[in-house]
Design a protein around this motif. Structure first.
Motif, PDB file in Angstrom:
ATOM      1  N   GLY A 130       6.476  -1.021  -8.612  1.00  0.00           N
ATOM      2  CA  GLY A 130       5.622  -1.975  -9.320  1.00  0.00           C
ATOM      3  C   GLY A 130       4.173  -1.677  -8.980  1.00  0.00           C
ATOM      4  N   PHE A 131       3.646  -0.648  -9.610  1.00  0.00           N
ATOM      5  CA  PHE A 131       2.312  -0.149  -9.261  1.00  0.00           C
ATOM      6  C   PHE A 131       1.245  -1.239  -9.420  1.00  0.00           C
ATOM      7  CE2 PHE A 131       4.466   3.825 -10.719  1.00  0.00           C
ATOM      8  CZ  PHE A 131       4.394   4.525  -9.528  1.00  0.00           C
ATOM      9  N   GLN A 132       0.404  -1.365  -8.386  1.00  0.00           N
ATOM     10  CA  GLN A 132      -0.723  -2.285  -8.396  1.00  0.00           C
ATOM     11  C   GLN A 132      -2.032  -1.566  -8.114  1.00  0.00           C
ATOM     12  OE1 GLN A 132      -0.406  -5.604  -9.150  1.00  0.00           O
ATOM     13  NE2 GLN A 132       1.767  -5.205  -9.517  1.00  0.00           N
ATOM     14  N   GLY A 133      -2.025  -0.631  -7.173  1.00  0.00           N
ATOM     15  CA  GLY A 133      -3.244   0.053  -6.764  1.00  0.00           C
ATOM     16  C   GLY A 133      -3.061   1.554  -6.705  1.00  0.00           C
ATOM     17  N   THR A 134      -4.162   2.256  -6.619  1.00  0.00           N
ATOM     18  CA  THR A 134      -4.145   3.706  -6.492  1.00  0.00           C
ATOM     19  C   THR A 134      -3.381   4.119  -5.233  1.00  0.00           C
ATOM     20  OG1 THR A 134      -6.272   3.822  -7.602  1.00  0.00           O
ATOM     21  CG2 THR A 134      -5.613   5.762  -6.367  1.00  0.00           C
ATOM     22  N   TYR A 135      -2.555   5.129  -5.369  1.00  0.00           N
ATOM     23  CA  TYR A 135      -1.724   5.720  -4.304  1.00  0.00           C
ATOM     24  C   TYR A 135      -0.550   4.850  -3.889  1.00  0.00           C
ATOM     25  CZ  TYR A 135      -6.038   8.484  -3.966  1.00  0.00           C
ATOM     26  OH  TYR A 135      -7.153   9.239  -4.253  1.00  0.00           O
ATOM     27  N   ASP A 136      -0.326   3.700  -4.546  1.00  0.00           N
ATOM     28  CA  ASP A 136       0.924   2.980  -4.315  1.00  0.00           C
ATOM     29  C   ASP A 136       2.075   3.950  -4.545  1.00  0.00           C
ATOM     30  OD1 ASP A 136      -0.510   0.668  -3.944  1.00  0.00           O
ATOM     31  OD2 ASP A 136       0.241  -0.356  -5.736  1.00  0.00           O
ATOM     32  N   ALA A 137       3.111   3.891  -3.706  1.00  0.00           N
ATOM     33  CA  ALA A 137       4.186   4.870  -3.856  1.00  0.00           C
ATOM     34  C   ALA A 137       5.487   4.405  -3.230  1.00  0.00           C
ATOM     35  CB  ALA A 137       3.777   6.207  -3.243  1.00  0.00           C
ATOM     36  N   GLY A 138       6.578   4.881  -3.843  1.00  0.00           N
ATOM     37  CA  GLY A 138       7.901   4.880  -3.252  1.00  0.00           C
ATOM     38  C   GLY A 138       8.261   6.309  -2.917  1.00  0.00           C
ATOM     39  N   SER A 172      -1.729   7.766  -9.458  1.00  0.00           N
ATOM     40  CA  SER A 172      -2.885   8.646  -9.279  1.00  0.00           C
ATOM     41  C   SER A 172      -4.192   7.875  -9.444  1.00  0.00           C
ATOM     42  CB  SER A 172      -2.845   9.777 -10.310  1.00  0.00           C
ATOM     43  OG  SER A 172      -3.207   9.290 -11.599  1.00  0.00           O
ATOM     44  N   PRO A 173      -5.322   8.463  -9.019  1.00  0.00           N
ATOM     45  CA  PRO A 173      -6.617   7.821  -9.236  1.00  0.00           C
ATOM     46  C   PRO A 173      -6.946   7.640 -10.719  1.00  0.00           C
ATOM     47  CG  PRO A 173      -6.807   9.511  -7.556  1.00  0.00           C
ATOM     48  CD  PRO A 173      -5.447   9.663  -8.167  1.00  0.00           C
ATOM     49  N   GLN A 174      -6.284   8.399 -11.582  1.00  0.00           N
ATOM     50  CA  GLN A 174      -6.488   8.280 -13.028  1.00  0.00           C
ATOM     51  C   GLN A 174      -5.606   7.208 -13.658  1.00  0.00           C
ATOM     52  OE1 GLN A 174      -5.910  11.378 -11.451  1.00  0.00           O
ATOM     53  NE2 GLN A 174      -8.143  11.602 -11.295  1.00  0.00           N
ATOM     54  N   GLY A 175      -4.842   6.498 -12.826  1.00  0.00           N
ATOM     55  CA  GLY A 175      -3.994   5.420 -13.323  1.00  0.00           C
ATOM     56  C   GLY A 175      -2.699   5.892 -13.952  1.00  0.00           C
ATOM     57  N   GLN A 176      -2.229   7.082 -13.571  1.00  0.00           N
ATOM     58  CA  GLN A 176      -1.016   7.670 -14.118  1.00  0.00           C
ATOM     59  C   GLN A 176       0.007   7.878 -13.014  1.00  0.00           C
ATOM     60  OE1 GLN A 176      -0.386   8.918 -17.529  1.00  0.00           O
ATOM     61  NE2 GLN A 176       1.667   8.851 -16.635  1.00  0.00           N
ATOM     62  N   PRO A 177       1.221   7.366 -13.145  1.00  0.00           N
ATOM     63  CA  PRO A 177       2.250   7.683 -12.152  1.00  0.00           C
ATOM     64  C   PRO A 177       2.481   9.186 -12.073  1.00  0.00           C
ATOM     65  CG  PRO A 177       2.958   5.852 -13.530  1.00  0.00           C
ATOM     66  CD  PRO A 177       1.713   6.407 -14.166  1.00  0.00           C
ATOM     67  N   MET A 178       2.662   9.688 -10.848  1.00  0.00           N
ATOM     68  CA  MET A 178       2.799  11.126 -10.645  1.00  0.00           C
ATOM     69  C   MET A 178       3.845  11.419  -9.575  1.00  0.00           C
ATOM     70  SD  MET A 178      -1.045  12.729 -10.672  1.00  0.00           S
ATOM     71  CE  MET A 178      -0.394  14.332 -11.192  1.00  0.00           C
ATOM     72  N   VAL A 179       4.415  12.628  -9.645  1.00  0.00           N
ATOM     73  CA  VAL A 179       5.186  13.179  -8.544  1.00  0.00           C
ATOM     74  C   VAL A 179       4.207  13.886  -7.618  1.00  0.00           C
ATOM     75  CG1 VAL A 179       6.948  14.830  -7.871  1.00  0.00           C
ATOM     76  CG2 VAL A 179       7.250  13.473  -9.950  1.00  0.00           C
ATOM     77  N   VAL A 180       4.211  13.495  -6.352  1.00  0.00           N
ATOM     78  CA  VAL A 180       3.278  14.029  -5.350  1.00  0.00           C
ATOM     79  C   VAL A 180       4.083  14.423  -4.119  1.00  0.00           C
ATOM     80  CG1 VAL A 180       1.296  13.494  -3.867  1.00  0.00           C
ATOM     81  CG2 VAL A 180       1.391  12.586  -6.201  1.00  0.00           C
ATOM     82  N   SER A 181       3.730  15.555  -3.518  1.00  0.00           N
ATOM     83  CA  SER A 181       4.381  15.947  -2.263  1.00  0.00           C
ATOM     84  C   SER A 181       3.321  16.200  -1.202  1.00  0.00           C
ATOM     85  CB  SER A 181       5.252  17.191  -2.454  1.00  0.00           C
ATOM     86  OG  SER A 181       4.481  18.312  -2.835  1.00  0.00           O
ATOM     87  N   VAL A 182       3.669  15.849   0.025  1.00  0.00           N
ATOM     88  CA  VAL A 182       2.784  16.062   1.173  1.00  0.00           C
ATOM     89  C   VAL A 182       3.619  16.654   2.298  1.00  0.00           C
ATOM     90  CG1 VAL A 182       1.169  15.025   2.811  1.00  0.00           C
ATOM     91  CG2 VAL A 182       1.398  14.053   0.503  1.00  0.00           C
ATOM     92  N   VAL A 183       3.201  17.807   2.803  1.00  0.00           N
ATOM     93  CA  VAL A 183       3.837  18.425   3.957  1.00  0.00           C
ATOM     94  C   VAL A 183       2.806  18.490   5.077  1.00  0.00           C
ATOM     95  CG1 VAL A 183       4.903  20.501   4.906  1.00  0.00           C
ATOM     96  CG2 VAL A 183       5.460  19.768   2.580  1.00  0.00           C
ATOM     97  N   PRO A 185      -2.019   2.542   0.065  1.00  0.00           N
ATOM     98  CA  PRO A 185      -3.181   2.956   0.865  1.00  0.00           C
ATOM     99  C   PRO A 185      -4.482   2.229   0.583  1.00  0.00           C
ATOM    100  CG  PRO A 185      -1.938   4.874   0.162  1.00  0.00           C
ATOM    101  CD  PRO A 185      -1.381   3.702  -0.588  1.00  0.00           C
ATOM    102  N   VAL A 186      -4.743   1.860  -0.673  1.00  0.00           N
ATOM    103  CA  VAL A 186      -6.018   1.209  -0.975  1.00  0.00           C
ATOM    104  C   VAL A 186      -5.830  -0.180  -1.560  1.00  0.00           C
ATOM    105  CG1 VAL A 186      -7.181   3.410  -1.324  1.00  0.00           C
ATOM    106  CG2 VAL A 186      -6.210   2.232  -3.286  1.00  0.00           C
ATOM    107  N   GLY A 187      -4.598  -0.554  -1.881  1.00  0.00           N
ATOM    108  CA  GLY A 187      -4.342  -1.846  -2.506  1.00  0.00           C
ATOM    109  C   GLY A 187      -3.793  -2.863  -1.539  1.00  0.00           C
ATOM    110  N   ASP A 188      -3.335  -3.985  -2.116  1.00  0.00           N
ATOM    111  CA  ASP A 188      -2.830  -5.099  -1.321  1.00  0.00           C
ATOM    112  C   ASP A 188      -1.325  -5.057  -1.133  1.00  0.00           C
ATOM    113  OD1 ASP A 188      -5.371  -6.207  -1.005  1.00  0.00           O
ATOM    114  OD2 ASP A 188      -5.239  -7.259  -2.934  1.00  0.00           O
ATOM    115  N   GLY A 189      -0.675  -4.067  -1.723  1.00  0.00           N
ATOM    116  CA  GLY A 189       0.772  -3.971  -1.610  1.00  0.00           C
ATOM    117  C   GLY A 189       1.413  -3.825  -2.973  1.00  0.00           C
ATOM    118  N   CYS A 190       2.664  -3.404  -2.994  1.00  0.00           N
ATOM    119  CA  CYS A 190       3.410  -3.236  -4.236  1.00  0.00           C
ATOM    120  C   CYS A 190       4.888  -3.395  -3.914  1.00  0.00           C
ATOM    121  CB  CYS A 190       3.139  -1.860  -4.854  1.00  0.00           C
ATOM    122  SG  CYS A 190       3.614  -0.472  -3.791  1.00  0.00           S
ATOM    123  N   THR A 191       5.694  -3.613  -4.924  1.00  0.00           N
ATOM    124  CA  THR A 191       7.132  -3.735  -4.731  1.00  0.00           C
ATOM    125  C   THR A 191       7.797  -2.414  -5.101  1.00  0.00           C
ATOM    126  OG1 THR A 191       7.096  -6.095  -5.205  1.00  0.00           O
ATOM    127  CG2 THR A 191       9.216  -4.974  -5.391  1.00  0.00           C
TER     128      THR A 191
END
Length: 196
Positions: free
Chosen positions: A70-78, A97-108, A170-176
């Protein structure tokens, strides 16, 4: 300790989310505000407070789940994650994403985080998969579980690890975030590029 019907091992939150529940095969969690797991390669202070629900496991396996955010803020993620310690871990994210688009992101992360945005996704849910193959790990995503697209293959440092689920805001108040259709298979993924 937390028990999920789909996982034959005890799991533990560290740290705890603001809210969490498990009912009818759906794991639901809400991270607190300004929660993340990231060791900035540009030198800013690490942020290591994202709630992680992890379990110990050895050998080859495939962990997959439908992830709805339930996206609310930038970088919200499951996220599906593999974790050794604060500077050795990896996460496969369904993230805003910062552009307001859900994305697949990976971090190693091996000392610092190697952050890679993969592609935008329509809608607020997707299937994610994390596989352990010998000494390596592979990340995949799918829109329907019929074909899996490879995102990344990598190694972490030798030694034991935990795997499981992570939520962040990371920058918002939380998401579900909801994890459903959770599946843990104790087998080796035969071909990381075949789409199986």
């Amino acid at each position: 300790m937390v028990r999920l019907n789909e996982i034959p091992y005890p799991l533990e939150w560290n740290p705890e989310p603001v809210e969490s529940s498990y009912e009818n095969g759906v794991l639901r969690a809400v991270p607190g505000p300004q929660t993340d797991l990231f060791v900035d390669p540009l030198g800013r202070a690490p942020i290591l407070n994202a709630p992680k629900l992890l379990f110990d496991i050895e050998g080859d396996f495939i962990l997959s789940s439908r992830v709805k955010v339930g996206f609310q803020g930038t970088y919200d993620a499951g996220i599906l994650a593999v974790y050794q310690h604060e500077t050795s871990w990896a996460k496969l994210c369904f993230e805003m994403s910062p552009q307001g688009q859900p994305m697949v992101v990976s971090v190693v992360t091996k000392g610092t985080s190697d952050d890679c945005n993969s592609l935008p996704i329509e809608g607020n849910q997707i299937y994610l998969r994390l596989s352990h193959i010998g000494n390596a790990f592979a990340f995949h995503y799918s829109l329907d579980t019929k074909f899996w697209h490879m995102v990344r293959v990598f190694r972490l440092e030798p030694g034991p690890f935990k795997t499981g689920f992570l939520v962040q805001a990371p920058v918002g108040d939380g998401c579900t975030v909801e994890f459903s259709e959770i599946r843990l298979e104790p087998r080796r993924l035969n071909d990381i590029r075949s789409g199986e």
